[in-house]
Design a protein around this motif. Structure first.
Motif, mmCIF file in Angstrom:
data_model
loop_
_atom_site.group_PDB
_atom_site.id
_atom_site.type_symbol
_atom_site.label_atom_id
_atom_site.label_comp_id
_atom_site.label_asym_id
_atom_site.label_seq_id
_atom_site.Cartn_x
_atom_site.Cartn_y
_atom_site.Cartn_z
ATOM 1 N N ASP A 1 12.831 0.034 -1.555
ATOM 2 C CA ASP A 1 12.080 0.902 -0.640
ATOM 3 C C ASP A 1 12.898 1.237 0.605
ATOM 4 O OD1 ASP A 1 9.892 0.946 -2.319
ATOM 5 O OD2 ASP A 1 8.839 -0.687 -1.269
ATOM 6 N N GLU B 1 10.868 0.301 7.548
ATOM 7 C CA GLU B 1 11.342 -0.474 6.396
ATOM 8 C C GLU B 1 12.435 -1.462 6.810
ATOM 9 O OE1 GLU B 1 10.243 -0.725 3.251
ATOM 10 O OE2 GLU B 1 8.625 0.676 3.727
ATOM 11 N N ASN C 1 11.931 -6.271 -0.912
ATOM 12 C CA ASN C 1 12.218 -5.113 -1.747
ATOM 13 C C ASN C 1 13.207 -4.194 -1.022
ATOM 14 O OD1 ASN C 1 12.224 -3.006 -3.522
ATOM 15 N ND2 ASN C 1 10.031 -2.616 -3.432
#
Length: 108
Positions: A74, A60, A71
């Motif tokens: 997340d 991520e 985003n």
């Protein structure tokens, strides 16, 4: 130990009871090994889960750094999961080492 030699008894019931005692102790030994095997498998599964969370968090971070995603939610979730899993794993390791040290200090 053969009880027949101690009491000069040659009963088949006594020999059967002695054989049953040996068989039961063998079952207990196998059950203890199975319990340890189960504990070891659970520990390995927990380590694999922790590694997966850490890998997900790193992925991520890379996605955000490369601009593939905007985003941050997340990323935050992945970081918290990895952090919590790592803290739990370290706490378990510390408790295990503490127990090991106590066992090693027992006088025999």
């Amino acid at each position: 130990m053969d009880i027949t030699s101690l009491y000069n008894v040659s009963s088949g019931a006594i020999k059967a009871a002695a054989n049953q005692s040996v068989a039961e102790s063998d079952k207990t030994y196998r059950a203890d090994n199975a319990e340890f095997g189960s504990f070891l498998n659970t520990a390995i599964d927990n380590l694999n889960t922790t590694n997966a969370y850490l890998s997900d968090a790193e992925n991520e971070e890379l996605k955000l750094a490369m601009g593939e995603t905007e985003n941050t939610h997340d990323l935050t979730i992945a970081l918290y999961k990895a952090s919590t899993a790592l803290q739990y794993t370290v706490a378990i390791r510390d408790r295990f080492l503490e127990a090991y040290r106590e066992i090693m200090q027992i006088q025999i």
